[in-house]
Design an enzyme around this catalytic site. Sequence first.
Site, PDB file in Angstrom:
ATOM      1  N   GLU A  42       0.842  -1.215   0.000  1.00 45.03           N
ATOM      2  CA  GLU A  42       0.000   0.000   0.000  1.00 45.03           C
ATOM      3  C   GLU A  42       0.866   1.249   0.000  1.00 45.03           C
ATOM      4  O   GLU A  42       1.845   1.329   0.748  1.00 45.03           O
ATOM      5  CB  GLU A  42      -0.896  -0.021   1.241  1.00 45.03           C
ATOM      6  CG  GLU A  42      -2.263   0.581   0.991  1.00 45.03           C
ATOM      7  CD  GLU A  42      -3.081  -0.225  -0.001  1.00 45.03           C
ATOM      8  OE1 GLU A  42      -3.242   0.241  -1.141  1.00 45.03           O
ATOM      9  OE2 GLU A  42      -3.558  -1.317   0.368  1.00 45.03           O
ATOM     10  N   ASP A 185      -4.460   0.510  -9.807  1.00 46.27           N
ATOM     11  CA  ASP A 185      -5.901   0.271  -9.910  1.00 46.27           C
ATOM     12  C   ASP A 185      -6.326  -0.053 -11.333  1.00 46.27           C
ATOM     13  O   ASP A 185      -7.021  -1.035 -11.590  1.00 46.27           O
ATOM     14  CB  ASP A 185      -6.679   1.504  -9.423  1.00 46.27           C
ATOM     15  CG  ASP A 185      -6.299   1.903  -8.014  1.00 46.27           C
ATOM     16  OD1 ASP A 185      -5.509   1.173  -7.387  1.00 46.27           O
ATOM     17  OD2 ASP A 185      -6.795   2.943  -7.538  1.00 46.27           O
TER      18      ASP A 185
HETATM   19 MG    MG Z   1     -10.277   5.374  -6.982  1.00 37.91          MG
END
Ligand code: MG
Length: 399
Positions: A42, A185
């Site tokens: 992360e 993402d």
């Molecule tokens: Mg987003």
Amino acid sequence: MIEKNLSVPQLAEEAEAEFRRRFGRPPRWITVAPGRVNLIGEHTDYNDGFVLPMAIERYVVLAADAAPAKTSGPGHYTLCSMTSGQNQSWPADGAPPGGQGDWTSYVWGVLDLCQQRGLATGPLEIVLHSTVPVGGGLSSSAALEVATATLVEAITGQTLDPVKKALLCQQAEHEYAGVPCGIMDQFSSVMGRANQLILLDCRSAQAELVPLRGDDVSILITNTNVKHALTGGEYAERRGQCEAAAQCLGVRSLRDCTVTQLAARQADLEPALMRRARHVVSEIERTTRAADTIRRGDWPATGELMYASHESLRDDYAVSCEELDLVVDLARQIGLSGGMYGSRMTGAGFGGCTVSLVRSDQLAAIAERLAAGYLDKTGIQPTMFVSRPAEGARIFRQD
Ligand code: MG
Ligand code: ADP
């Protein structure tokens, strides 16, 4: 207690029904793109580091057709979200009224960038259906961008190179939505593979698949259903601190520093920068180690790396919150004897979801304990679902 995931055909059918209801004809194209959960790694993507996400069985589905021809003017894009109930139209040669950062900007940005690259769709009517929680750290934004890029592929009949497709979607998020996100993402939503985690090197954009074998372990996602309204600058601030730390250390990015090297440079960094850098550098190491422990099926060791990741995000990177900490503490209390291997916050932080690695045969009892403990302390009902690593974006219907 554990929500069921609606299947892609089911979602497509619902989106089609809504399209027919609104526009009086069937949609010509239906595309689908998954959200993602990051198992570990992360705040490492924008530091050229490693991440270990998987696409999830939660999807954005777009049902679309060309807008009926107009006798005059440029024609309009129309976008209707079934989940938020919002509708918006904008001229094909202009911008949505909300402009940068509006919910329409994710779709507008991808359509506009594709057009600039010679992939013009012309005016469209689009229905948006989704089971990716919005703003929960599971990348509803990337799923929306990637579903839009896939729609452009369906309409134009041209296939984008997967890496270029992810980069185009990231550019849309930067320039049209105004969010300086990393590449994880969009990449996960494009490249997802059934039953595989993706060890992504964010420097080279090279991906290695890591199989998540068997059904004995499950990935449980718990949504705290809180999103703390901060000043909004925290993400950009952390990015800036990482860049400043790299500069002080004389490296191109924090990827180029090891935990040992960083410890030796304690005197050169002010304490806040040192803590931020320590998170990133240790998290990159944890991520590659986790890929190894997963390959070996060593679930307790994987779980320990997840707990360590959470602590580092909480203490050094300071992006957790009480609610996320509570869910992870509850997971620790359940422990190995209760079938819990490990748990951590996932996504950018300050709310959203945790991801936990659990024994499949203890799922129901674990979900019950987490939900009861969380409700008791916060008064908020969490939502939970389980997902296998899912396939990436695809065209579901193309005439
Ligand atoms: Mg987003
Ligand atoms: P995340 O990607 O973690 O879900 P973001 O803040 O990056 O959170 O993106 C969420 C934004 O994306 C929403 O605020 C909205 O603008 C847009 N969005 C995503 N899904 C939908 C949807 N189903 N309907 C309308 N807007 C959506």
